[in-house]
Design an enzyme around this catalytic site. Structure first.
Site, mmCIF file in Angstrom:
data_model
loop_
_atom_site.group_PDB
_atom_site.id
_atom_site.type_symbol
_atom_site.label_atom_id
_atom_site.label_comp_id
_atom_site.label_asym_id
_atom_site.label_seq_id
_atom_site.Cartn_x
_atom_site.Cartn_y
_atom_site.Cartn_z
ATOM 1 C CB ILE A 17 -1.172 -0.560 1.206
ATOM 2 C CG1 ILE A 17 -1.945 -1.313 1.092
ATOM 3 C CG2 ILE A 17 -1.575 1.343 1.129
ATOM 4 C CD1 ILE A 17 -2.813 -1.635 2.361
ATOM 5 C CG ASP A 43 8.254 -0.890 6.608
ATOM 6 O OD1 ASP A 43 7.481 -1.259 7.775
ATOM 7 O OD2 ASP A 43 7.897 -0.626 5.451
ATOM 8 C CG ASN A 132 -7.673 -4.301 7.666
ATOM 9 O OD1 ASN A 132 -8.273 -3.140 8.314
ATOM 10 N ND2 ASN A 132 -8.056 -5.137 7.527
ATOM 11 C CG ASP A 160 -14.543 -0.742 3.527
ATOM 12 O OD1 ASP A 160 -14.315 -1.760 2.909
ATOM 13 O OD2 ASP A 160 -14.360 -0.236 5.303
ATOM 14 C CG HIS A 188 -11.918 -1.649 7.202
ATOM 15 N ND1 HIS A 188 -12.411 -1.425 5.491
ATOM 16 C CD2 HIS A 188 -10.233 -1.751 7.215
ATOM 17 C CE1 HIS A 188 -12.041 -1.884 5.013
ATOM 18 N NE2 HIS A 188 -10.579 -2.374 5.629
ATOM 19 C CB SER A 243 -7.330 -4.190 -2.167
ATOM 20 O OG SER A 243 -7.747 -4.366 -0.952
#
Length: 332
Positions: A17, A43, A132, A160, A188, A243
């Site tokens: 992403i 990161d 998430n 969404d 979500h 995604s």
């Protein structure tokens, strides 16, 4: 007068992403075509080399708006002075892992990143959590960054929302830009409730309700909802990867609308701190329909909620309460 650069943090920037997102930010898609940016990419140490490769590519792309790149594995350096933070880094659920295992890993990540933002970010920093479980990660971040106003901590349900717009647009063979005011309520996750009861489509004879145009309640109450809820899994199955492109694009949409404002008469979905609107328990980060003006979001009030919607909205709130309890149990 040229604008002052805005510092934008992307965590997990060497991941899928992040790699899709940073060029969009550098190109002005997130904050506008006249807004210079300084990118902060953070990161974990094992990704340091890959992160440096992304920095090289950003330099090689010669983006006119990009006024500097900070690529680091140090949270303090990454968070210092940032005006916008997009929290993409997190611990993904791996095969055979229990929810509690994933939650405890993410709780510790978000606790430490919250502490760094709390101490070092710009005073009115806007935060968007993408990783998430996004709603609950945002709640943990809020807990450990008490000086960041609660209204500045949000999570991504715009993905969404955009998926729901896309489904309606495909079904009716209309441009997606003609569809507006779908709502994502809640988490979500697969319990989210994609609601078209207030959505409209622009037609030659004015705006018409989606239900009236689709003329198929069975599809709208069934397949449409499950397609939006399960879309992420369907993409993983097809692509063998998550995604990334659509997540990055919707993160830009979320921040841009928040900063620049939503068009008159249009609302969008954002995971925000509940104040009890629509009988959603306060103290959860829950997705509501919002409008944005002057850099602030406001929950759209007074929408009629039918019995079917009420049940679905309560169900996803229940899941969020369970996630919250699980997260807090990981803290102790």
């Amino acid at each position: 007068m040229a604008k002052e650069p805005v510092r934008v943090l992307v965590t997990g920037a060497a991941g899928q992403i992040g790699y899709a997102l940073v060029p969009m930010i550098a190109r002005g898609i997130m904050l506008g075509a006249d807004q210079p940016v300084i990118l902060h990419m953070l990161d974990i140490p094992p990704a340091a080399e890959a992160l440096n490769g992304v920095k090289m590519e950003l330099i090689d792309a010669a983006f006119p708006l990009l006024k500097g790149v900070v690529a680091t594995t140090d949270a303090v350096e990454g968070c210092t002075g940032v005006n916008v933070a997009v929290m993409v880094g997190g611990f993904p659920r791996k095969e055979g892992m229990e929810r509690k295992d994933v939650m405890s890993k993410n709780v510790s990540i978000y606790k430490s990143q919250a502490a760094a933002l709390e101490k070092h970010a710009a005073p009115n920093c806007k935060v968007l959590v993408v990783a998430n479980p996004a709603n609950t990660n945002a709640l943990i971040l809020k807990e450990f960054a008490p000086s960041i106003p609660e209204k500045n901590i949000t999570c991504l349900t715009r993905l969404d929302h955009n998926r729901a717009l896309g489904q309606v647009s495909e079904r009716l063979s209309v441009p997606v830009s003609d569809v507006k005011n779908v709502i994502i309520w809640g988490n979500h996750s697969s319990t989210q409730y994609p609601d078209v009861n207030h959505a409209t489509v622009k037609t030659s004879s004015g705006e018409k309700p989606v239900r009236e145009l689709v003329k198929n309640d069975e599809w709208l109450n069934g397949e449409f909802i499950s397609t939006v809820q399960q879309r992420g899994a369907a993409i993983i199955k097809a692509r063998k990867l998550s995604s990334a492109l659509s997540a990055a694009s919707s993160a830009c949409d979320h921040i841009r609308d928040w900063v620049v404002g939503t068009p008159e008469g249009t609302f969008v979905s954002m995971g925000v701190y509940s104040d009890g609107s629509y009988n959603v328990p306060s103290g959860l980060i829950y997705s509501f329909p919002v409008t944005c003006r002057n850099g602030e979001w406001t929950i759209v009030q007074g929408l009629p909620i039918d019995e079917v919607s009420r049940k679905k909205m309560d169900l996803t709130a229940e899941e969020l309460k369970e996630e919250k309890d699980l997260a807090y149990s990981c803290l102790s």
